[in-house]
Design a protein around this motif. Structure first.
Motif, PDB file in Angstrom:
ATOM      1  N   TYR A 133       7.125  63.379  14.717  1.00 31.36           N
ATOM      2  CA  TYR A 133       8.418  63.814  15.696  1.00 31.36           C
ATOM      3  C   TYR A 133       8.316  65.225  15.941  1.00 31.36           C
ATOM      4  CZ  TYR A 133       9.714  65.608  11.032  1.00 31.36           C
ATOM      5  OH  TYR A 133       9.806  66.258   9.928  1.00 31.36           O
ATOM      6  N   THR A 147      12.239  58.537  12.547  1.00 31.62           N
ATOM      7  CA  THR A 147      11.236  59.665  12.833  1.00 31.62           C
ATOM      8  C   THR A 147       9.887  59.293  12.175  1.00 31.62           C
ATOM      9  OG1 THR A 147      12.136  60.511  10.821  1.00 31.62           O
ATOM     10  CG2 THR A 147      13.132  61.467  12.762  1.00 31.62           C
ATOM     11  N   TRP A 161       7.488  57.501  15.434  1.00 31.16           N
ATOM     12  CA  TRP A 161       8.100  58.187  16.581  1.00 31.16           C
ATOM     13  C   TRP A 161       7.484  57.696  18.024  1.00 31.16           C
ATOM     14  CZ3 TRP A 161      12.235  61.111  16.908  1.00 31.16           C
ATOM     15  CH2 TRP A 161      12.533  61.804  18.123  1.00 31.16           C
ATOM     16  N   VAL A 179      21.631  61.504  16.240  1.00 30.88           N
ATOM     17  CA  VAL A 179      20.780  61.485  15.283  1.00 30.88           C
ATOM     18  C   VAL A 179      21.718  61.340  13.957  1.00 30.88           C
ATOM     19  CG1 VAL A 179      19.506  62.906  13.754  1.00 30.88           C
ATOM     20  CG2 VAL A 179      19.461  63.414  16.152  1.00 30.88           C
ATOM     21  N   GLY A 187      15.551  66.041   9.603  1.00 30.08           N
ATOM     22  CA  GLY A 187      16.789  66.018  10.690  1.00 30.08           C
ATOM     23  C   GLY A 187      16.760  67.468  10.878  1.00 30.08           C
ATOM     24  N   ILE A 245      16.289  68.045  14.855  1.00 34.67           N
ATOM     25  CA  ILE A 245      17.760  68.197  15.639  1.00 34.67           C
ATOM     26  C   ILE A 245      17.516  69.516  16.590  1.00 34.67           C
ATOM     27  CG2 ILE A 245      20.083  69.039  15.385  1.00 34.67           C
ATOM     28  CD1 ILE A 245      20.190  67.252  12.934  1.00 34.67           C
ATOM     29  N   LEU A 261      15.525  68.120  19.900  1.00 32.54           N
ATOM     30  CA  LEU A 261      16.318  67.115  20.685  1.00 32.54           C
ATOM     31  C   LEU A 261      17.355  67.775  21.433  1.00 32.54           C
ATOM     32  CD1 LEU A 261      16.513  64.065  18.403  1.00 32.54           C
ATOM     33  CD2 LEU A 261      14.922  64.423  20.255  1.00 32.54           C
ATOM     34  N   VAL A 293      25.483  64.607  16.130  1.00 38.38           N
ATOM     35  CA  VAL A 293      24.603  64.402  14.956  1.00 38.38           C
ATOM     36  C   VAL A 293      25.755  63.754  13.755  1.00 38.38           C
ATOM     37  CG1 VAL A 293      23.702  65.707  12.913  1.00 38.38           C
ATOM     38  CG2 VAL A 293      23.231  66.651  15.448  1.00 38.38           C
ATOM     39  N   VAL A 345      18.313  58.032  17.076  1.00 35.62           N
ATOM     40  CA  VAL A 345      17.257  58.722  16.263  1.00 35.62           C
ATOM     41  C   VAL A 345      17.746  58.641  14.820  1.00 35.62           C
ATOM     42  CG1 VAL A 345      15.911  60.481  15.615  1.00 35.62           C
ATOM     43  CG2 VAL A 345      16.431  59.869  18.071  1.00 35.62           C
ATOM     44  N   ALA A 351      17.067  59.724  11.292  1.00 37.49           N
ATOM     45  CA  ALA A 351      16.115  60.840  10.302  1.00 37.49           C
ATOM     46  C   ALA A 351      16.601  60.559   8.921  1.00 37.49           C
ATOM     47  CB  ALA A 351      16.483  62.333  10.861  1.00 37.49           C
TER      48      ALA A 351
END
Length: 495
Positions: free
Chosen positions: A51, A161, A164, A177, A184, A188, A191, A200, A339, A341
């Motif tokens: 990732y 993650t 990926w 996320v 994370g 984060i 992204l 998030v 996503v 994580a």
């Protein structure tokens, strides 16, 4: 059976644990070795995880084999791609690649008492056998999917993650996320630079320390290569710092509460400087003590939440709909990509990662759950002859996984040395030795942050589902290493 191939040693896993075991077994004179891995290449977690933002979160001088220093790290905390390159270098230099068979999943293994061999079943019906079996499956190998209502109805892209998809572009897309653990906080900030909107979803805030992101210029790398002692000195520093920090904040919490308070204060100061908004800063403040959960390092995590395109959602997730996420407070965010994580399942599907049946039909996973998680010196289990397990209860020492791998290699050296000098073929740790080791670690845990600290709200993968802090060996690295030269060989029945 006809055509069943027999080996001296079968090693499950071609990451840094499996490679370390193979290097040790080769130096002990075993040549007929099979290393199996379900992935299509070596490197374990550093092959699987790709990732954006992936990097080592401990100094690479310590996060590497002591016997194979790498003078060419580009920085103190290198990227995942550099770790993968290091794994390939080690495999080639120590000639372990030729023992590896990839894209091969182990279905299970059982001890054949009559023949005194391990019979290992591979997916697709192949069977192999060996005198010794070493599980090097790692702690982080079974990705955890969150159990959220409606997640399968989501119509956009879902990316974990650990799997990926580099071909998917987040440019101009609205993304969410789920997860603010050590993955994370790396993904984060990356992204946030790409997505038009990033939400998030945080369940548990995390303690974040500053990152001494030192770059090693070419001339320093050349110095490390020409005068290895210079890098050894740096390593002595990073080793000692990490070991002492670990002992003070985790194992000796009872006497060093003040150190824990100082670290949390430092993290809070860093956060207040990055995040001016009192309300936002409060949402990012962990309710548990430092050391309960894997801490992380970053210089841009907190700052990311001040970007206009980033939103922090802390009320929890009610459900996922085809076009977005509904939070527990009723607000809905429309998204294109989700996503995850959400890390790994360290316990349920992973200890052990494959079904292992020992003497008298003892099932390892079942026995650990009934008798309590335990492994003598973090590596062997009673009623499992000629079997070693590397990512096992109370095995992880210090913060670098390499510390564990190398003290276990030392254990192998002494154990197999005794086997060879006696002309023996079988070893098995005794019940008494296993109990004694378990009592010792449990007694040491009494002064730890795990027992005395307020960890209830941390949701840490360092605790088993029943609440046992059974991942770490609660000692210094030095203590773990020394124990491998001193454990009584009478703790093993050798025949």
């Amino acid at each position: 059976t006809m055509g069943e191939q027999h080996y001296d040693v079968i090693i499950i896993g071609a990451g840094f644990g499996g490679m370390g075991a193979a290097i040790e077994m080769k130096s002990l004179g075993y040549q007929n070795i099979l290393i199996v891995d379900r992935e299509d290449d070596l490197g374990g977690t550093w092959h699987v995880n790709r990732y954006p933002g992936i990097a080592v979160d401990q100094p690479a001088t310590t996060y590497s084999y002591w016997f194979e220093p790498n003078p060419y790290w580009s920085r103190l905390f290198p990227t995942g791609a550099e770790m993968k390159g290091y794994a390939e270098h080690v495999a080639d230099k120590y000639d372990v690649r030729r023992h590896m068979r990839f894209s091969t999943t182990v279905e299970g293994a059982h001890w054949d008492e009559d023949a005194h061999v391990w019979r290992v079943a591979l997916a697709g019906g192949d069977a192999v056998s060996s005198q010794f079996l070493i599980a090097a499956t790692g702690f982080l190998c079974q990705p955890k999917m969150p159990d959220i209502p409606g997640i399968e109805s989501f119509a956009g892209r879902v990316i974990h993650t650990a799997t990926w998809d580099p071909s998917y572009s987040f440019d101009g897309r609205r993304a969410a996320v789920i997860g603010t653990g050590s993955t994370g906080i790396q993904v984060i900030p990356e992204l946030a630079k790409q997505a038009s909107e990033l939400t998030v979803y945080q369940r548990t805030p995390i303690w974040v320390m500053g990152k001494a992101d030192i770059v090693f210029p070419k001339f320093i790398q050349q110095l490390f290569a020409k005068v290895p002692l210079t890098q050894r000195i740096l390593r002595f520093g990073t080793d000692t710092f990490l070991d002492i920090a670990n002992i003070i904040t985790m194992w000796n919490y009872k006497h060093f509460k003040v150190a824990n308070k100082a670290i949390t204060l430092g993290s809070r100061v860093q956060r207040r400087l990055a995040v001016r908004s009192k309300d936002l800063s409060q949402k990012l403040d962990p309710p548990y003590e430092f050391g309960c959960k894997r801490p992380s390092i970053s210089n841009d995590y907190y700052r990311t939440f001040t970007r206009p395109n980033v939103h922090l959602e802390t009320s929890g997730i009610e459900r996922i709909e085809p076009d977005g996420i509904v939070a527990s407070d009723g607000t809905k965010r429309t998204i294109d990509a989700l996503v995850l994580a959400t890390g790994y399942d360290v316990w349920e599907s992973n200890l052990p990662a494959v079904e292992v049946i020992g003497r008298d039909g003892r099932n390892l996973g079942k026995w650990w759950r009934e008798a309590g998680f335990q492994a003598y010196e973090g590596i062997s289990v009673p009623q499992f002859p000629n079997f070693l397990t590397m990512a096992s209860p109370y095995a992880w020492v210090g913060l670098s996984w390499f510390n564990t791998v190398e003290y276990q290699m030392r254990h192998m050296r002494r154990l197999f040395g005794a086997l060879q000098s006696r002309g023996a073929t079988t070893f098995e740790v005794t019940d008494d030795a296993s109990k004694r080791f378990l009592q010792d670690v449990q007694q040491r845990l009494e002064s730890s942050v795990f027992v005395l600290g307020d960890c209830a709200s941390s949701r840490s993968y360092w605790f088993s589902p029943s609440g046992e802090p059974a991942l770490f060996r609660p000692t210094s690295v030095r203590n773990a290493v020394r124990a491998q030269d001193r454990f009584p060989l009478s703790d093993y029945a050798i025949s």
